[in-house]
Every structure is written in C-alpha cells, then in structure tokens.
Design an enzyme around this catalytic site. Structure first.
Site, PDB file in Angstrom:
ATOM      1  N   ILE A  53      63.422  14.058 -74.762  1.00  0.00           N
ATOM      2  CA  ILE A  53      62.456  14.388 -75.804  1.00  0.00           C
ATOM      3  C   ILE A  53      62.443  15.875 -76.150  1.00  0.00           C
ATOM      4  O   ILE A  53      61.959  16.284 -77.202  1.00  0.00           O
ATOM      5  CB  ILE A  53      61.042  13.920 -75.382  1.00  0.00           C
ATOM      6  CG1 ILE A  53      60.071  13.886 -76.567  1.00  0.00           C
ATOM      7  CG2 ILE A  53      60.495  14.813 -74.277  1.00  0.00           C
ATOM      8  CD1 ILE A  53      60.378  12.814 -77.569  1.00  0.00           C
ATOM      9  N   GLU A  58      63.165  21.436 -63.813  1.00  0.00           N
ATOM     10  CA  GLU A  58      63.441  20.383 -62.835  1.00  0.00           C
ATOM     11  C   GLU A  58      64.939  20.236 -62.598  1.00  0.00           C
ATOM     12  O   GLU A  58      65.760  20.543 -63.466  1.00  0.00           O
ATOM     13  CB  GLU A  58      62.842  19.047 -63.294  1.00  0.00           C
ATOM     14  CG  GLU A  58      63.503  18.417 -64.490  1.00  0.00           C
ATOM     15  CD  GLU A  58      62.968  17.020 -64.778  1.00  0.00           C
ATOM     16  OE1 GLU A  58      62.529  16.361 -63.822  1.00  0.00           O
ATOM     17  OE2 GLU A  58      62.997  16.611 -65.939  1.00  0.00           O
ATOM     18  N   ASP A 116      58.980  22.360 -66.972  1.00  0.00           N
ATOM     19  CA  ASP A 116      59.411  21.308 -67.900  1.00  0.00           C
ATOM     20  C   ASP A 116      59.199  19.918 -67.296  1.00  0.00           C
ATOM     21  O   ASP A 116      59.825  18.950 -67.717  1.00  0.00           O
ATOM     22  CB  ASP A 116      60.872  21.511 -68.340  1.00  0.00           C
ATOM     23  CG  ASP A 116      61.869  21.359 -67.200  1.00  0.00           C
ATOM     24  OD1 ASP A 116      61.445  21.161 -66.038  1.00  0.00           O
ATOM     25  OD2 ASP A 116      63.088  21.437 -67.470  1.00  0.00           O
ATOM     26  N   LYS A 158      71.760  11.695 -77.534  1.00  0.00           N
ATOM     27  CA  LYS A 158      73.135  11.745 -78.024  1.00  0.00           C
ATOM     28  C   LYS A 158      73.537  13.173 -78.373  1.00  0.00           C
ATOM     29  O   LYS A 158      74.650  13.623 -78.061  1.00  0.00           O
ATOM     30  CB  LYS A 158      73.287  10.844 -79.250  1.00  0.00           C
ATOM     31  CG  LYS A 158      74.704  10.778 -79.797  1.00  0.00           C
ATOM     32  CD  LYS A 158      74.783   9.831 -80.993  1.00  0.00           C
ATOM     33  CE  LYS A 158      76.191   9.762 -81.548  1.00  0.00           C
ATOM     34  NZ  LYS A 158      76.274   8.844 -82.721  1.00  0.00           N
TER      35      LYS A 158
END
Length: 214
Positions: free
Chosen positions: A15, A35, A86, A140
């Site tokens: 996202i 992360e 994040d 993608k």
C-alpha cells in the site's frame, strides 16, 4: 513533559507504508524505523504454501519486530527522540489470525502477548487503505520478486482484516489519533499536493507533542 511522538503507519501489503514513512521522516526529522521483510528466509516459501510455512514466517517477524522495538525504546523514545515506523507490531496478530491453524495460533498468541506486554505503543497511527486493484498495481510496480506469487484472494482478505482491525483499534484506543488515507484518491509518491495534505494532517496532531531534536 509531553509524550514524544511515536507514529506508526499501517495498511495491507504494497500500500506504500515505507514510502510514506520515509517522506514523513525527512519532513519532520524523526528517526525512521523500517520493518524487516525480505530478510525473512521463510517468506518466499510462505507465499507458495501458506499452510506449511505460516508459523515459521510469523515467528521470524515477531522476534525481529520485538528486537527492533526494544532497541527503539532504549535509543530514541526514552531519550525523548521522535520515531516514525512503517509498521505497528500488532499487525502480527492480523496476519497470524488469517494464516495459522487454530492450535498453532494459540501458541503464537501466547508468545505474542508475553513479548509485547511492555513494548512501547505508538501514540499516532496512519492507516493506508485502497481497493484491491490499487494494491495489486503497487505491488507490481515495486517489483519485489518474492511477492509475485501472492494470491489476489489473500490480499483481498487481508485488506478486509485490516479494515476490521482499524475499526476496532479506534474503539479500543480513543485517545490515539488515527489518520486514514485513501490510496485510491491520494498518491503521495507522484503528487506533491497529496503529500502536503498528509503532512498537514500529521502536523495538526503533532501540535500536542513536545519534540526533541533527532
């Protein structure tokens, strides 16, 4: 002394959490906590066979995130230095509930609560959400080979899990502000105005904090 800002950005895979965290870290001069993802040796196998590799995958993430938060608390938060991450460690439970069989989930949940009992809790959340088409397009575009086998059905379920979780989070933590960002409508990577809007929303919440230099 006011709380030091500890902001967590959450939302489904792909996202744009890390992209936004980097931009806000630069804008406000907050320490960036990212992360560990691709370092997980089980992740590729997990996307090929979720049932077989879910427990190993989730335990690796949990242990690494625990260590990261432990370090962040000592090196930054206790020294009144702001942090933006994040991820929120509670995401582990979102994924575990979706992927683990009941017997393994019970074991995992016990370990999770032991490890996170005294971990620092973010005092601001930014929740990124979008349609499945947008999520698939962004995955993608970023081109991580390890993510190319993720099933669209799994991503759709995960997006719904996040929505349920965030609705519950706002009820359970009414004093923690949640900034919701619709990824279908805002593209802070390509559109500077969209980024400035988010910065403005964060700035409004930060007015209640006393921020020390990095």
């Amino acid at each position: 002394m006011a709380e030091v800002p500890f902001i967590a950005i959450e939302g489904p895979i792909g996202i744009g959490k890390t992209s936004l965290a980097k931009r806000l870290s630069d804008q406000f001069n907050f320490h960036l906590l990212k992360e560990i993802v691709e370092e997980n040796p089980f992740l590729g196998k997990f996307y090929d066979d979720i049932d077989e590799w879910s427990f190993q995958t989730e335990m690796f993430f949990l242990c690494n995130r625990y260590k990261q938060l432990e370090d962040i608390e000592k090196k930054y938060l206790l020294k009144q230095k702001a942090v933006i991450a994040d991820y929120h460690i509670s995401k582990n439970m979102i994924f575990a509930k979706r992927t683990l069989q009941a017997d393994k989930f019970e074991k995992y949940e016990q370990i999770y609560h032991i490890l996170t009992a005294d971990m620092p809790v973010p005092n601001m959340m930014i929740y990124l959400h979008a349609s499945l088409d947008t999520i698939l397009e962004r995955i993608k575009m970023r081109g991580r080979e390890i993510e190319q086998n993720i099933k669209a059905s799994y991503l759709a379920q995960l997006a719904q899990d996040y929505e349920t979780y965030m609705n519950e989070f706002e009820i359970m933590h009414p004093n923690i502000p949640v900034i919701r960002i619709n990824g279908d409508q805002l593209d802070y990577v390509k559109n500077q105005n969209d980024l400035e809007y988010i910065i403005h929303e964060v700035q409004k919440q930060l007015q209640t904090f006393q921020v020390a230099p990095k």
